[in-house]
Write an enzyme that holds these catalytic residues in place. Sequence first.
Site, PDB file in Angstrom:
ATOM      1  N   ARG A   4       3.630 -11.069   4.392  1.00 53.07           N
ATOM      2  CA  ARG A   4       5.124 -10.735   4.272  1.00 53.07           C
ATOM      3  C   ARG A   4       5.855 -10.641   5.500  1.00 53.07           C
ATOM      4  O   ARG A   4       7.011 -10.984   6.507  1.00 53.07           O
ATOM      5  CB  ARG A   4       5.241 -10.510   3.190  1.00 53.07           C
ATOM      6  CG  ARG A   4       5.446 -10.880   2.083  1.00 53.07           C
ATOM      7  CD  ARG A   4       6.079  -9.729   0.559  1.00 53.07           C
ATOM      8  NE  ARG A   4       7.797  -9.892   0.642  1.00 53.07           N
ATOM      9  CZ  ARG A   4       7.912  -8.890  -0.728  1.00 53.07           C
ATOM     10  NH1 ARG A   4       6.665  -8.466  -1.337  1.00 53.07           N
ATOM     11  NH2 ARG A   4       8.782  -8.836  -0.506  1.00 53.07           N
ATOM     12  N   ARG A  24      19.933  18.301  -3.580  1.00 50.61           N
ATOM     13  CA  ARG A  24      20.374  16.512  -2.995  1.00 50.61           C
ATOM     14  C   ARG A  24      20.185  16.337  -4.802  1.00 50.61           C
ATOM     15  O   ARG A  24      20.529  16.776  -5.711  1.00 50.61           O
ATOM     16  CB  ARG A  24      18.660  15.947  -3.558  1.00 50.61           C
ATOM     17  CG  ARG A  24      17.400  16.191  -2.473  1.00 50.61           C
ATOM     18  CD  ARG A  24      18.146  15.671  -1.465  1.00 50.61           C
ATOM     19  NE  ARG A  24      18.297  16.750  -0.440  1.00 50.61           N
ATOM     20  CZ  ARG A  24      18.957  16.179   1.099  1.00 50.61           C
ATOM     21  NH1 ARG A  24      19.477  15.216   1.385  1.00 50.61           N
ATOM     22  NH2 ARG A  24      18.727  17.152   2.043  1.00 50.61           N
ATOM     23  N   HIS A  47      -2.621 -16.329   7.612  1.00 48.37           N
ATOM     24  CA  HIS A  47      -1.388 -15.178   7.518  1.00 48.37           C
ATOM     25  C   HIS A  47      -2.458 -14.179   8.458  1.00 48.37           C
ATOM     26  O   HIS A  47      -1.542 -12.602   8.178  1.00 48.37           O
ATOM     27  CB  HIS A  47      -1.335 -14.351   6.516  1.00 48.37           C
ATOM     28  CG  HIS A  47      -0.112 -15.368   6.231  1.00 48.37           C
ATOM     29  ND1 HIS A  47       0.589 -15.825   6.286  1.00 48.37           N
ATOM     30  CD2 HIS A  47      -0.238 -16.545   4.418  1.00 48.37           C
ATOM     31  CE1 HIS A  47       1.294 -16.477   5.878  1.00 48.37           C
ATOM     32  NE2 HIS A  47       0.813 -17.556   4.795  1.00 48.37           N
ATOM     33  N   PRO A  61       0.437  -1.114  -0.199  1.00 51.15           N
ATOM     34  CA  PRO A  61      -0.206  -0.106   0.290  1.00 51.15           C
ATOM     35  C   PRO A  61       0.833   1.102  -0.366  1.00 51.15           C
ATOM     36  O   PRO A  61       1.746   1.463   0.637  1.00 51.15           O
ATOM     37  CB  PRO A  61      -0.209   0.512   1.388  1.00 51.15           C
ATOM     38  CG  PRO A  61       0.104  -1.107   2.373  1.00 51.15           C
ATOM     39  CD  PRO A  61       1.388  -0.935   0.959  1.00 51.15           C
ATOM     40  N   GLU A  62       0.787   2.089  -1.114  1.00 51.09           N
ATOM     41  CA  GLU A  62       1.244   3.427  -0.348  1.00 51.09           C
ATOM     42  C   GLU A  62      -0.209   4.591  -0.606  1.00 51.09           C
ATOM     43  O   GLU A  62      -0.738   3.723   0.109  1.00 51.09           O
ATOM     44  CB  GLU A  62       1.559   3.667  -2.083  1.00 51.09           C
ATOM     45  CG  GLU A  62       2.539   3.177  -2.617  1.00 51.09           C
ATOM     46  CD  GLU A  62       2.960   3.023  -4.074  1.00 51.09           C
ATOM     47  OE1 GLU A  62       3.191   4.032  -4.588  1.00 51.09           O
ATOM     48  OE2 GLU A  62       3.584   2.336  -5.219  1.00 51.09           O
TER      49      GLU A  62
END
Length: 275
Positions: free
Chosen positions: A111, A154, A92, A2-3
């Site tokens: 996971r 950056r 899970h 998920p973003e």
Amino acid sequence: MPELPEVETIRRHLEAAVLGRRILAARTHRRDLRRPFPAKLATRITGRRIAALERRAKYLIVRLEGGIALLVHLGMSGRILIGPADARVEPHVHFTLDLDDERRVNLQDPRRFGMVDLVPDDKLAEHPLLRGLGPEPLAPAFNGPALAKMLEGRGTSIKAALMDQRRVAGLGNIYVCEALFRAGISPKRKAGSVTGDRADRLAVAIKTVLADAIDAGGSTLRDHRLPSGELGYFQHHFAVYDHEGEPCPGCDCKTGIKRIVQGGRSTFYCAKRQK
DNA sequence: AACAAGACCTGCATGC
DNA sequence: TGCATGCAGGTCTTGT
């Protein structure tokens, strides 16, 4: 998984489905995910009502009555599913909340890169996982100049900089690729060189791709589900992500969509359209 | 200090 | 069919 759009989609659906419900029973089904579950988690939240559902970056914040909040991250493969309270617990599923309407909220994460913490309301803002996060890209204050300022100086690539949650919070691999495509910016460009018009375009592209994805219920590649079990469908609107070798939807170049690896993650882009 | 690489986990698709 | 390999939405830690 998920973003930001997936977490926001889940947040909205939970808000509609479980806001105001009381937790009759909570259970952890193993002792840790990426980090251990908080000590006495179940005991500390049993009996409380769900008071608000919020999101910060990719974190879901479930505020409970009594001044404490669950801080939840879904990692790569996490989902939250609502089902009947008397159902068998699926594989899970590591954490469950039985509510006062015979339904159960299931946190399922094969996971186990996700995590759950329990935090007093007044400690949330200074929580180590939230403290260093950059601005919310959907907030009105996020614009070209604000973005340019985060990127100033950056030397790393714009792709890597946008993936860094300290610069902009909530973007991940899919939406960085898609936003850079929409803005016509090469993922390899130096982050610090994104200024002026370019930064304006990128800020708009980030906002619009996130908003479009939220409207579509997020992207289901493998794991993402709404709490009802339904799929998101923004994956059908990807311009570049997971489209290696296919024609670029924005131009007639011969090369099509390329895949490169940056920071160990796949990047998809059109070398002609993105400079 | 900034940046890249490795580690953490399971499941699935692919190829031999 | 079985096995090895590589890849997946994220972050945290380690090393240069």
